[in-house]
Every structure is written in C-alpha cells, then in structure tokens.
Design an enzyme around this catalytic site. Structure first.
Site, PDB file in Angstrom:
ATOM      1  N   LYS A   1      45.041 127.559 112.582  1.00  0.00           N
ATOM      2  CA  LYS A   1      45.337 126.132 112.385  1.00  0.00           C
ATOM      3  C   LYS A   1      44.233 125.243 112.969  1.00  0.00           C
ATOM      4  CE  LYS A   1      49.298 126.056 114.591  1.00  0.00           C
ATOM      5  NZ  LYS A   1      49.315 127.437 115.102  1.00  0.00           N
TER       6      LYS A   1
ATOM      7  N   ARG B   1      56.745 121.515 116.328  1.00  0.00           N
ATOM      8  CA  ARG B   1      56.878 122.904 116.763  1.00  0.00           C
ATOM      9  C   ARG B   1      58.338 123.367 116.733  1.00  0.00           C
ATOM     10  NH1 ARG B   1      51.657 124.447 118.754  1.00  0.00           N
ATOM     11  NH2 ARG B   1      51.827 126.226 120.132  1.00  0.00           N
TER      12      ARG B   1
ATOM     13  N   ARG C   1      54.624 133.718 123.130  1.00  0.00           N
ATOM     14  CA  ARG C   1      54.312 132.621 122.203  1.00  0.00           C
ATOM     15  C   ARG C   1      54.734 132.998 120.782  1.00  0.00           C
ATOM     16  NH1 ARG C   1      48.254 131.834 123.071  1.00  0.00           N
ATOM     17  NH2 ARG C   1      48.394 130.142 121.582  1.00  0.00           N
TER      18      ARG C   1
ATOM     19  N   ARG D   1      41.554 131.591 127.268  1.00  0.00           N
ATOM     20  CA  ARG D   1      42.647 130.673 127.582  1.00  0.00           C
ATOM     21  C   ARG D   1      43.704 131.470 128.334  1.00  0.00           C
ATOM     22  NH1 ARG D   1      44.444 127.622 122.115  1.00  0.00           N
ATOM     23  NH2 ARG D   1      46.462 127.994 123.095  1.00  0.00           N
TER      24      ARG D   1
ATOM     25  N   ARG E   1      40.183 136.192 121.551  1.00  0.00           N
ATOM     26  CA  ARG E   1      39.621 134.834 121.443  1.00  0.00           C
ATOM     27  C   ARG E   1      38.987 134.403 122.773  1.00  0.00           C
ATOM     28  NH1 ARG E   1      43.498 130.246 118.950  1.00  0.00           N
ATOM     29  NH2 ARG E   1      44.655 130.378 120.887  1.00  0.00           N
TER      30      ARG E   1
HETATM   31  P1  AMP Z   1      48.409 125.691 120.906  1.00  0.00           P
HETATM   32  O1  AMP Z   1      46.995 125.401 121.303  1.00  0.00           O
HETATM   33  O2  AMP Z   1      48.854 124.893 119.704  1.00  0.00           O
HETATM   34  O3  AMP Z   1      48.675 127.163 120.738  1.00  0.00           O
HETATM   35  O4  AMP Z   1      49.334 125.191 122.099  1.00  0.00           O
HETATM   36  C1  AMP Z   1      49.226 125.724 123.396  1.00  0.00           C
HETATM   37  C2  AMP Z   1      50.492 125.452 124.174  1.00  0.00           C
HETATM   38  O5  AMP Z   1      50.692 124.044 124.288  1.00  0.00           O
HETATM   39  C3  AMP Z   1      51.769 125.959 123.539  1.00  0.00           C
HETATM   40  O6  AMP Z   1      52.005 127.330 123.815  1.00  0.00           O
HETATM   41  C4  AMP Z   1      52.814 125.053 124.185  1.00  0.00           C
HETATM   42  O7  AMP Z   1      53.061 125.419 125.521  1.00  0.00           O
HETATM   43  C5  AMP Z   1      52.079 123.722 124.214  1.00  0.00           C
HETATM   44  N1  AMP Z   1      52.309 122.972 122.954  1.00  0.00           N
HETATM   45  C6  AMP Z   1      51.405 122.700 121.975  1.00  0.00           C
HETATM   46  N2  AMP Z   1      51.962 121.978 120.995  1.00  0.00           N
HETATM   47  C7  AMP Z   1      53.256 121.775 121.356  1.00  0.00           C
HETATM   48  C8  AMP Z   1      54.359 121.097 120.763  1.00  0.00           C
HETATM   49  N3  AMP Z   1      54.267 120.478 119.559  1.00  0.00           N
HETATM   50  N4  AMP Z   1      55.548 121.103 121.429  1.00  0.00           N
HETATM   51  C9  AMP Z   1      55.672 121.694 122.626  1.00  0.00           C
HETATM   52  N5  AMP Z   1      54.677 122.368 123.230  1.00  0.00           N
HETATM   53  C10 AMP Z   1      53.476 122.410 122.614  1.00  0.00           C
END
Ligand code: AMP
Length: 242
Positions: free
Chosen positions: A37, A112, A195, A184, A151
């Site tokens: 994404k 989400r 996740r 990360r 990654r």
């Molecule tokens: P991502 O980079 O999109 O994988 O997001 C990393 C982390 O940020 C996720 O595992 C959540 O802990 C938090 N996060 C990102 N987007 C959201 C969202 N829309 N709602 C809640 N937590 C989020």
C-alpha cells in the site's frame, strides 16, 4: 466527471487534461500489512497529483518527534495493535483539512476497521465529498510474512529496501545516504503475526463494506510493483471516465 474533463481540457489544453481530470479523485488502498500500500500510494499520489495520507507514516512522524500523540500511539504500534479510533480519526480529519487534500487523496492504512470507515464516510458527507474508489491489493499471508520481516528502511531518507527482493548495494547500508538500514520494530516476526491477525479480524471486513457500496476493485498485489502501479492507474482511468 465528463463535464469536468471537458472543462479541464478547455482551460488547460490537452497535455494538462490527465492530471486535471483526476483532481478531486479520492481513493483508498486496502490490503494487509506488507501488501504494498505504501509504495503504491506514493506512486499514485506522484503520478496523479494527489495527497498521500498514510496513518502509519503520520504516527511514526509523531513518534520520532516525541509528541503526546506519538507517546500514546507507541505502545499500540509496538504490540501490533490498532491505535484507538478517536486518536486516529482526529489525526486523519485534521490532515484532510489541509489545502493539499482538496486536490484529492490516496489513503493508505486508513480506515482500518468498520468504525473508522463509518466515521470517515459521515465526515466526508458532511464535507460534501465522497470516496471514488477502494482498491484491495490482494497478497497471500505467506508472502506478506516474507515481505515484512525482510523489510528495511533508511532512518535518514526513509527509502525502503528488502533484504531479498530489493537489497542495498553494500551490506545493510542505504545506497543514497550510506547509513545503516533499520528494521521497523513492528516488522519483527512476533509483531508481524499479530498485525496479520488484527488485519483479518478488523480490517478485512472493509472489503465487503466497500463492495456493498459498489466502489471496490481488486488488484493482484503479488505482481511486480510496476505491474501493480499500471493496474491501479488503469482502474483510476476507468473511474475518471465514468
Ligand atoms: P502501517 O504502517 O500502516 O502498517 O501502520 C503501523 C501501525 O500504526 C499499525 O500496526 C497500527 O498500530 C498503527 N496504525 C496505522 N494506521 C492505523 C489506523 N488507521 N488505525 C489504528 N492504528 C493504525
């Protein structure tokens, strides 16, 4: 949309038509962590002149700046859990109020869960806007685990690498900055599994939600990044032509 296309062509000439007719297009990319994404949202935003809004990136920026919001988000992120909806929604709505968002936007990592999707839909309606397209980047879980755990990111320029699929030229150093790449914290294997569980339980129901609204499309996220970008641009073209 057709009328807008004609107006844009008249005002700006044929070469400017493409970006102009797509302005105002609002998209969401759906898919599990590691589905691509972030990469694809960046490319689409660049190619179409849209705002790229990644909630993960926004949270990480708060984290590195040590803001109160960042402190709240940290413990959820490190556990692979979702940050509470009220915090997330306030952050997203604030960002969407920025002038750049008026050009249209690509959402990456938001919504989400169903509560976020419903709150977002209400807010958009209140602003006289709507989502035009939701695209699922479909990738099998086994592929996701391999992608996420390999990654690496440059802490300086944020360039992303993969130890197997797109490794840096030397050791684990950024090709541009020469600094050691980092993983990360939430890409460690234990957190990756959590996740993915959260994705299937909380986020996957959004596929049916957007299908019911008639705006869901799907792209094979296991194809090459270039092929995925082309497929996404084709879908946008289709919607813009409606
Ligand atoms: P991502 O980079 O999109 O994988 O997001 C990393 C982390 O940020 C996720 O595992 C959540 O802990 C938090 N996060 C990102 N987007 C959201 C969202 N829309 N709602 C809640 N937590 C989020």
């Amino acid at each position: 949309m057709i009328q807008r296309r004609e107006e844009a062509a008249l005002l700006l000439g044929p070469n400017a038509e493409v970006s102009a007719l797509r302005s105002g297009m609002n998209l969401v990319l759906l898919g599990a962590p590691g589905a691509g994404k972030g990469t694809q949202a960046k490319r689409l935003a660049d190619r179409l002149g849209l705002l790229h809004l990644s909630t993960g990136d926004l949270f990480r920026a708060h984290l590195s700046q040590g803001t109160e919001l960042g402190k709240t988000a940290r413990r959820y992120m490190e556990a692979g859990e979702l940050v509470p909806d009220d915090v997330t929604l306030a952050m997203v709505f604030d960002r969407l109020s920025a002038p750049e968002a008026a050009q249209g936007f690509v959402l990456d990592g938001f919504p989400r869960n169903l509560a976020q999707a419903e709150a977002f839909e209400r807010e958009m309606a209140a602003r006289g806007q709507r989502l035009d397209l939701a695209v699922l980047l479909a990738v099998a879980d086994s592929v996701l685990v391999e992608r996420l755990t390999g990654r690496r990111t440059c802490p300086q320029c944020q360039a992303t690498y993969h130890l197997v699929f797109s490794p840096p030229a030397h050791d684990e150093l950024c090709d541009r900055c020469g600094v050691p790449l980092v993983q990360r914290p939430d890409d460690r294997p234990e957190t990756v599994m959590r996740r993915l569980e959260v994705y299937h339980a909380e986020t996957a129901p959004l596929i049916a939600y957007y299908r019911r609204r008639g705006i869901l499309r799907e792209v094979n996220g296991e194809a090459s990044p270039e092929a995925v970008t082309e497929a996404l641009l084709g879908l946008v073209e289709g919607v813009a032509g409606d």
